[in-house]
Design a protein around this motif. Sequence first.
Motif, PDB file in Angstrom:
ATOM      1  N   GLU A  51       9.366  33.856  61.936  1.00  0.00           N
ATOM      2  CA  GLU A  51      10.375  34.663  62.630  1.00  0.00           C
ATOM      3  C   GLU A  51       9.774  35.471  63.779  1.00  0.00           C
ATOM      4  O   GLU A  51      10.458  35.820  64.725  1.00  0.00           O
ATOM      5  CB  GLU A  51      11.069  35.628  61.661  1.00  0.00           C
ATOM      6  CG  GLU A  51      11.979  34.945  60.646  1.00  0.00           C
ATOM      7  CD  GLU A  51      11.209  34.387  59.445  1.00  0.00           C
ATOM      8  OE1 GLU A  51      10.083  34.861  59.170  1.00  0.00           O
ATOM      9  OE2 GLU A  51      11.724  33.457  58.813  1.00  0.00           O
ATOM     10  N   THR A  52       8.488  35.801  63.683  1.00  0.00           N
ATOM     11  CA  THR A  52       7.870  36.640  64.711  1.00  0.00           C
ATOM     12  C   THR A  52       6.650  35.950  65.312  1.00  0.00           C
ATOM     13  O   THR A  52       5.982  35.151  64.656  1.00  0.00           O
ATOM     14  CB  THR A  52       7.414  37.996  64.127  1.00  0.00           C
ATOM     15  OG1 THR A  52       6.351  37.778  63.203  1.00  0.00           O
ATOM     16  CG2 THR A  52       8.562  38.726  63.443  1.00  0.00           C
ATOM     17  N   PRO A  95      15.492  26.878  65.729  1.00  0.00           N
ATOM     18  CA  PRO A  95      16.106  28.073  65.138  1.00  0.00           C
ATOM     19  C   PRO A  95      17.455  27.791  64.468  1.00  0.00           C
ATOM     20  O   PRO A  95      17.839  28.474  63.532  1.00  0.00           O
ATOM     21  CB  PRO A  95      16.288  29.013  66.325  1.00  0.00           C
ATOM     22  CG  PRO A  95      15.336  28.537  67.361  1.00  0.00           C
ATOM     23  CD  PRO A  95      15.185  27.063  67.141  1.00  0.00           C
TER      24      PRO A  95
END
Length: 110
Positions: A51-52, A95
Amino acid sequence: MPKGSFEPMVMFFGLTNLLAIFQTMINEILQDLINTGKVASFIDNIIIGTETEERYNELVEEVVRRLAENNLYMKLKKCKWKVRKVRFLEVVIGPEGIKIEEDKVKRVLD
């Protein structure tokens, strides 16, 4: 042989299960990372999804370290870094999840 330690492999022509052996080796080296769902491997492809960007960088560093510890190396020109979508095994992973390649769907519809 203790788990996680490997002797250098000599690859002979005619070895029929070489890909299975290599896949098993990669799975053992990256087992705990694969179990998190953030790392996937198929033969000589390793995908890291997070996610990061910070977590991505940490996982890339860990994967590269483990490969080097086991005398395995990457060809940098074949690597793709920090992409949002990637083609893998005839699908696109991004995503939005896993989708069939659009051109394949279009060909079926046409």
